[in-house]
Write a protein that holds these residues in place. Sequence first.
Motif, short mmCIF file in Angstrom:
data_model
loop_
_atom_site.label_atom_id
_atom_site.label_comp_id
_atom_site.label_asym_id
_atom_site.label_seq_id
_atom_site.Cartn_x
_atom_site.Cartn_y
_atom_site.Cartn_z
N UNK A 102 48.78 18.50 62.17
CA UNK A 102 49.14 18.02 63.50
C UNK A 102 48.87 19.08 64.57
N UNK A 103 48.31 18.64 65.69
CA UNK A 103 48.11 19.53 66.84
C UNK A 103 49.34 19.39 67.74
N UNK A 104 50.35 20.18 67.45
CA UNK A 104 51.64 20.03 68.13
C UNK A 104 52.32 21.38 68.30
N UNK A 105 53.26 21.43 69.20
CA UNK A 105 54.22 22.52 69.23
C UNK A 105 55.08 22.38 67.98
N UNK A 106 55.13 23.39 67.15
CA UNK A 106 55.76 23.24 65.84
C UNK A 106 57.26 23.01 65.94
N UNK A 107 57.92 23.59 66.94
CA UNK A 107 59.36 23.34 67.08
C UNK A 107 59.62 21.86 67.42
N UNK A 108 58.80 21.29 68.31
CA UNK A 108 58.94 19.87 68.65
C UNK A 108 58.70 19.04 67.39
N UNK A 109 57.67 19.39 66.64
CA UNK A 109 57.33 18.63 65.42
C UNK A 109 58.47 18.71 64.40
N UNK A 110 59.04 19.90 64.21
CA UNK A 110 60.12 20.04 63.22
C UNK A 110 61.38 19.30 63.66
N UNK A 111 61.60 19.17 64.97
CA UNK A 111 62.77 18.43 65.43
C UNK A 111 62.65 16.94 65.15
N UNK A 112 61.41 16.47 64.95
CA UNK A 112 61.19 15.03 64.77
C UNK A 112 60.98 14.63 63.32
N UNK A 113 60.78 15.61 62.42
CA UNK A 113 60.39 15.26 61.05
C UNK A 113 61.20 16.04 60.02
N UNK A 114 61.27 15.48 58.80
CA UNK A 114 61.96 16.16 57.70
C UNK A 114 60.98 16.42 56.56
#
Length: 366
Positions: A102-114
Amino acid sequence: MEVREGAVTIEVSETRHGASEGSGDGVFYNPVQELNRDITVGVLNAVSDECDSYLDAMCASGIRAVRAANAGYSVAGCDVDPAAVELARENLERNDLPGEIHHRNVNAYMHETHHDVVDLDPFGTPIPFVDAAFRSARKYVCVTATDTAPLCGAHFESGVRSYGAVPRNTEFHPEMGLRVLLSALVRTAARYDLAARPVLSHVSSHYVRTYLRLERGAQAADRLLEQLGYIDHCQKCLWREHERTLVADPTTACPECDQSTWTAGPVWLGPAHDTEFVETVAGSIPDDAGTTDKARDLLASIAAELETPTHYDQHRLYGRWGEPNVAMDAFLDSLRDSGYDASRTHYGGTTFKTTAGVGEIYDVFH
Ligand SMILES: [Zn+2]
């Protein structure tokens, strides 16, 4: 440049000295950390009965994601650098392995996924990512920290700022760094009613690496916080003492030599590994990994380490005494013959752990 690690081959950019993760014209790949990654594959194999999904949180070339996918995990990767994202996707394809990058900010991504396992392998301190990692992980969080100077007290203010603890630059500095990092991780997890218990930790080639097993519940988190505390240390005679408490009550004068002492903490004073887990991981490292023998030697050394929160450096002790040092095996045997437990440590060839205090060690050899 093509790099082979274990059973996978990946393409990486030529990295120049000083290149940093995801910036400039080289996507970061650190060959020194092959040992770290081989042990990670051993851990992933060891926990495969309870874990299925793996997040390579700052994936760069995707080497960790590729190796986890090759170990049978459902993998995701994340990076803010589009060049890294493209390269990581290509590297999965090159090895015919599935996975999502994923091309994302990793903190945002971790807040949305498990994910069952979340792996933080940043350049420098992992602290900006640990809150989101504990939010995202179901079973294990793996953390690398390469900022060893702040962790061990060599860059004092930076260590205090990043880790919310007072580090001290002692002769057991690698273990100081590990225990300052563990303290920050345990306290961060506890804020979410999460107990993050270290099951394997090592300090190698200027980085600290730890694997934390998660248990949900306020009481479990409280029990781990009871393992935090302070270490008093004398720079002159190398005396040290620790106390499990969050209310500091520092010793001010060394009971051995009366020199003024200094205090580090709160640091993690509990076990930095689970011996049975370490032995299982050693047996789970693939035979064809690049550093299999070295990794198994390291894990054997960790499994045999005595469970004390600090270690001694034999050369520093003999230097202090103004005497030539004794061969390590004979030295440890003498301590054991005098009724103390003693072991080597993985922190260095001249380091050891013992239940004897610094005055008692002196008495054994004089
Ligand atoms: Zn002293």
